[in-house]
Design a protein around this motif. Sequence first.
Motif, PDB file in Angstrom:
ATOM      1  N   LEU A  16     100.771  44.326 140.567  1.00 48.27           N
ATOM      2  CA  LEU A  16     101.812  44.859 141.447  1.00 48.27           C
ATOM      3  C   LEU A  16     102.143  46.319 141.147  1.00 48.27           C
ATOM      4  O   LEU A  16     102.390  47.100 142.060  1.00 48.27           O
ATOM      5  CB  LEU A  16     103.080  44.003 141.330  1.00 48.27           C
ATOM      6  N   SER A  17     102.157  46.665 139.851  1.00 47.13           N
ATOM      7  CA  SER A  17     102.528  48.047 139.498  1.00 47.13           C
ATOM      8  C   SER A  17     101.463  49.054 139.890  1.00 47.13           C
ATOM      9  O   SER A  17     101.746  50.254 140.016  1.00 47.13           O
ATOM     10  CB  SER A  17     102.811  48.137 137.994  1.00 47.13           C
ATOM     11  N   GLN A  18     100.224  48.589 140.090  1.00 47.07           N
ATOM     12  CA  GLN A  18      99.151  49.505 140.496  1.00 47.07           C
ATOM     13  C   GLN A  18      99.147  49.768 141.996  1.00 47.07           C
ATOM     14  O   GLN A  18      98.440  50.660 142.464  1.00 47.07           O
ATOM     15  CB  GLN A  18      97.795  48.931 140.069  1.00 47.07           C
ATOM     16  N   GLN A  19      99.919  48.989 142.735  1.00 41.19           N
ATOM     17  CA  GLN A  19      99.992  49.217 144.175  1.00 41.19           C
ATOM     18  C   GLN A  19     100.787  50.478 144.471  1.00 41.19           C
ATOM     19  O   GLN A  19     101.803  50.749 143.834  1.00 41.19           O
ATOM     20  CB  GLN A  19     100.644  48.014 144.867  1.00 41.19           C
ATOM     21  N   GLN A  20     100.335  51.226 145.446  1.00 36.97           N
ATOM     22  CA  GLN A  20     100.987  52.500 145.772  1.00 36.97           C
ATOM     23  C   GLN A  20     102.378  52.233 146.352  1.00 36.97           C
ATOM     24  O   GLN A  20     102.566  51.378 147.206  1.00 36.97           O
ATOM     25  CB  GLN A  20     100.138  53.290 146.773  1.00 36.97           C
ATOM     26  N   GLY A  21     103.360  52.966 145.824  1.00 36.18           N
ATOM     27  CA  GLY A  21     104.730  52.833 146.301  1.00 36.18           C
ATOM     28  C   GLY A  21     105.370  51.516 145.934  1.00 36.18           C
ATOM     29  O   GLY A  21     106.258  51.021 146.642  1.00 36.18           O
ATOM     30  N   ASN A  37     107.742  48.880 144.508  1.00 38.06           N
ATOM     31  CA  ASN A  37     109.158  48.872 144.152  1.00 38.06           C
ATOM     32  C   ASN A  37     109.333  48.153 142.816  1.00 38.06           C
ATOM     33  O   ASN A  37     108.839  47.034 142.647  1.00 38.06           O
ATOM     34  CB  ASN A  37     109.954  48.167 145.252  1.00 38.06           C
ATOM     35  N   PRO A  38     110.018  48.765 141.851  1.00 38.07           N
ATOM     36  CA  PRO A  38     110.170  48.140 140.532  1.00 38.07           C
ATOM     37  C   PRO A  38     110.777  46.733 140.591  1.00 38.07           C
ATOM     38  O   PRO A  38     110.349  45.831 139.851  1.00 38.07           O
ATOM     39  CB  PRO A  38     111.095  49.104 139.776  1.00 38.07           C
ATOM     40  N   GLU A  39     111.761  46.550 141.463  1.00 42.36           N
ATOM     41  CA  GLU A  39     112.405  45.236 141.555  1.00 42.36           C
ATOM     42  C   GLU A  39     111.436  44.196 142.122  1.00 42.36           C
ATOM     43  O   GLU A  39     111.428  43.038 141.691  1.00 42.36           O
ATOM     44  CB  GLU A  39     113.662  45.322 142.424  1.00 42.36           C
ATOM     45  N   SER A  40     110.619  44.614 143.082  1.00 39.36           N
ATOM     46  CA  SER A  40     109.612  43.703 143.643  1.00 39.36           C
ATOM     47  C   SER A  40     108.584  43.322 142.580  1.00 39.36           C
ATOM     48  O   SER A  40     108.127  42.171 142.514  1.00 39.36           O
ATOM     49  CB  SER A  40     108.910  44.349 144.843  1.00 39.36           C
ATOM     50  N   VAL A  41     108.215  44.310 141.766  1.00 42.03           N
ATOM     51  CA  VAL A  41     107.277  44.046 140.668  1.00 42.03           C
ATOM     52  C   VAL A  41     107.855  43.011 139.718  1.00 42.03           C
ATOM     53  O   VAL A  41     107.199  42.026 139.356  1.00 42.03           O
ATOM     54  CB  VAL A  41     106.946  45.343 139.908  1.00 42.03           C
ATOM     55  N   MET A  42     109.128  43.187 139.323  1.00 46.29           N
ATOM     56  CA  MET A  42     109.746  42.280 138.365  1.00 46.29           C
ATOM     57  C   MET A  42     109.981  40.897 138.962  1.00 46.29           C
ATOM     58  O   MET A  42     109.874  39.887 138.263  1.00 46.29           O
ATOM     59  CB  MET A  42     111.062  42.869 137.861  1.00 46.29           C
ATOM     60  N   ASP A  43     110.273  40.846 140.270  1.00 45.06           N
ATOM     61  CA  ASP A  43     110.415  39.536 140.927  1.00 45.06           C
ATOM     62  C   ASP A  43     109.094  38.780 140.900  1.00 45.06           C
ATOM     63  O   ASP A  43     109.063  37.570 140.648  1.00 45.06           O
ATOM     64  CB  ASP A  43     110.871  39.717 142.377  1.00 45.06           C
ATOM     65  N   GLY A  44     108.000  39.504 141.163  1.00 44.25           N
ATOM     66  CA  GLY A  44     106.683  38.877 141.121  1.00 44.25           C
ATOM     67  C   GLY A  44     106.329  38.388 139.728  1.00 44.25           C
ATOM     68  O   GLY A  44     105.771  37.300 139.557  1.00 44.25           O
ATOM     69  N   VAL A  45     106.658  39.187 138.723  1.00 44.34           N
ATOM     70  CA  VAL A  45     106.394  38.805 137.330  1.00 44.34           C
ATOM     71  C   VAL A  45     107.193  37.552 136.967  1.00 44.34           C
ATOM     72  O   VAL A  45     106.673  36.613 136.344  1.00 44.34           O
ATOM     73  CB  VAL A  45     106.750  39.963 136.373  1.00 44.34           C
TER      74      VAL A  45
END
Length: 231
Positions: free
Chosen positions: A98-103, A105-113
């Motif tokens: 998720l973090s390698q995707q362009q743009g 969102n940090p919260e979206s990354v953490m929700d996915g994790v």
Amino acid sequence: MEANAVDQMSMWSLISNASLVVQFVMLILVGASITSWVIIFQRSQLLRTARNSLNVFEDRFWSGIDLSKLYRQVNSDPDPDSGVEQIFRAGFKEFSRLSQQQGANPESVMDGVARSMRVAISHEEEKLEQSLPFLATVGSTSPYIGLFGTVWGIMNSFRGLAQVQQATLATVAPGIAEALIATAIGLFAAIPAVIAYNRFSARGENLIARYYTFADEFQAILHRKVHSNED
């Protein structure tokens, strides 16, 4: 005469002379007991391995090693019996994706994790709870199954008494003794199953609690990491 009476009251003689229903009950209980002990040994080994793997992995995790390096090590030589490794791999894999995707969102990354690690923990919880329902069933039903065999055997004994003119203790004793063996076998099957179920449930809950604690701490580290990358 006494030797013959002793032979008739021996354990194997009582079992072999029991009625077919009582023998069938005994066979069910012995089978349940053997299966329970197999499960007990397997669960003991699994829980011991999971606890030791958790301790070893936490030492590596908190040793200051780079998380990317740790992920590569774990991925190259995965331990299928280590629940905490599965949780770490699931969380870090989702974080990297998720973090390698362009743009991103940090919260979206953490929700996915968080979702990914919750799924991994659920899988580990299923593994830890596997076969426990069988132990619970054996522990709760075996005494009643044994009691059924005992009641049936005593009923047969009293039916046999109706056919003799003079009832003595020697006449009644073998039938009652063989009936009581069913209850004894039922308790022999139930007691270890109940003890094992309670012990494994407590140890499994303790491991799951530690998995959730690790996941929370890991998420906090990744949260700082994703926000530092954003800056």
